[in-house]
Design a protein around this motif. Structure first.
Motif, PDB file in Angstrom:
ATOM      1  N   GLY A   1       0.819  -1.203   0.000  1.00 17.74           N
ATOM      2  CA  GLY A   1       0.000   0.000   0.000  1.00 17.74           C
ATOM      3  C   GLY A   1       0.852   1.252   0.000  1.00 17.74           C
TER       4      GLY A   1
ATOM      5  N   LEU B   1      -0.531  -4.690  -4.767  1.00 10.27           N
ATOM      6  CA  LEU B   1      -0.522  -5.241  -3.422  1.00 10.27           C
ATOM      7  C   LEU B   1      -0.086  -6.699  -3.479  1.00 10.27           C
TER       8      LEU B   1
ATOM      9  N   TRP C   1      -9.497 -10.474  -1.874  1.00 11.53           N
ATOM     10  CA  TRP C   1      -9.094  -9.147  -1.412  1.00 11.53           C
ATOM     11  C   TRP C   1     -10.364  -8.385  -1.023  1.00 11.53           C
TER      12      TRP C   1
ATOM     13  N   ARG D   1     -11.668  -4.526   1.110  1.00  8.87           N
ATOM     14  CA  ARG D   1     -11.218  -3.205   1.537  1.00  8.87           C
ATOM     15  C   ARG D   1     -12.248  -2.589   2.466  1.00  8.87           C
TER      16      ARG D   1
ATOM     17  N   ARG E   1     -16.686  -3.216   5.452  1.00 10.64           N
ATOM     18  CA  ARG E   1     -15.740  -3.917   4.600  1.00 10.64           C
ATOM     19  C   ARG E   1     -16.457  -4.427   3.352  1.00 10.64           C
TER      20      ARG E   1
ATOM     21  N   VAL F   1     -13.560  -7.068  -2.964  1.00 14.27           N
ATOM     22  CA  VAL F   1     -12.898  -6.445  -4.106  1.00 14.27           C
ATOM     23  C   VAL F   1     -12.688  -7.466  -5.228  1.00 14.27           C
TER      24      VAL F   1
ATOM     25  N   ASP G   1     -11.056   4.711  -4.156  1.00 11.33           N
ATOM     26  CA  ASP G   1     -10.381   3.436  -3.863  1.00 11.33           C
ATOM     27  C   ASP G   1      -9.605   3.510  -2.543  1.00 11.33           C
TER      28      ASP G   1
ATOM     29  N   TYR H   1      -6.768  -2.251   2.704  1.00 13.75           N
ATOM     30  CA  TYR H   1      -6.987  -3.456   1.909  1.00 13.75           C
ATOM     31  C   TYR H   1      -6.498  -4.689   2.668  1.00 13.75           C
ATOM     32  N   TYR H   2      -7.325  -5.728   2.655  1.00 14.53           N
ATOM     33  CA  TYR H   2      -7.034  -6.970   3.358  1.00 14.53           C
ATOM     34  C   TYR H   2      -7.055  -8.137   2.380  1.00 14.53           C
ATOM     35  N   CYS H   3      -6.136  -9.078   2.567  1.00 16.24           N
ATOM     36  CA  CYS H   3      -6.232 -10.327   1.834  1.00 16.24           C
ATOM     37  C   CYS H   3      -6.771 -11.405   2.775  1.00 16.24           C
TER      38      CYS H   3
ATOM     39  N   GLY I   1      -4.128  -5.448   7.412  1.00 18.70           N
ATOM     40  CA  GLY I   1      -4.420  -4.558   6.300  1.00 18.70           C
ATOM     41  C   GLY I   1      -3.223  -3.753   5.838  1.00 18.70           C
TER      42      GLY I   1
END
Length: 119
Positions: A8, A19, A35, A37, A44, A47, A89, A93-95, A112
């Protein structure tokens, strides 16, 4: 499986970022990945997602055509290429990973990584 998201940063509108989501071990190749966000004050949101082999992907309408999800199982890493970034945007962001394709709730989450897009 443990996940760590990175990549990020602060960019201008129209820029690109990639990312990464590094997994702790090779069991990652058995997991489907997603993913998500979360913007300040918002819930949340999904994505993108990719299945274990990379053969199937899904995208939120808001990012379709601009973002691309991919993975390299030899490196135990997933990616989210983000192009034509917009201020909307901006989010953390989380995976995530799960053995189920597109689950209601993913079992494994990374920390994140902040993406900030200035106008």
């Amino acid at each position: 499986v443990q996940l760590q998201a990175s990549g990020g940063g602060l960019v201008q509108a129209g820029s690109s970022l990639r990312l990464s989501c590094a997994a702790s071990d090779r069991t990652f190749r058995s997991y489907h990945m997603g993913w998500f966000r979360q913007a300040p004050g918002k819930e949340r949101e999904f994505v993108a997602a990719i299945n274990w082999s990379g053969a199937m992907t899904r995208y939120a309408d808001s990012v379709k055509g601009r973002f691309a999800i991919s993975r390299d199982n030899s490196k135990n890493t997933g990616y989210l290429q983000m192009n034509s970034l917009k201020p909307e945007d901006t989010a953390v962001y989380y995976c995530a990973a799960d053995l189920t394709w597109l689950p209601l709730e993913y079992n494994y989450w990374g920390q994140g990584t902040q993406v900030t897009v200035s106008s």
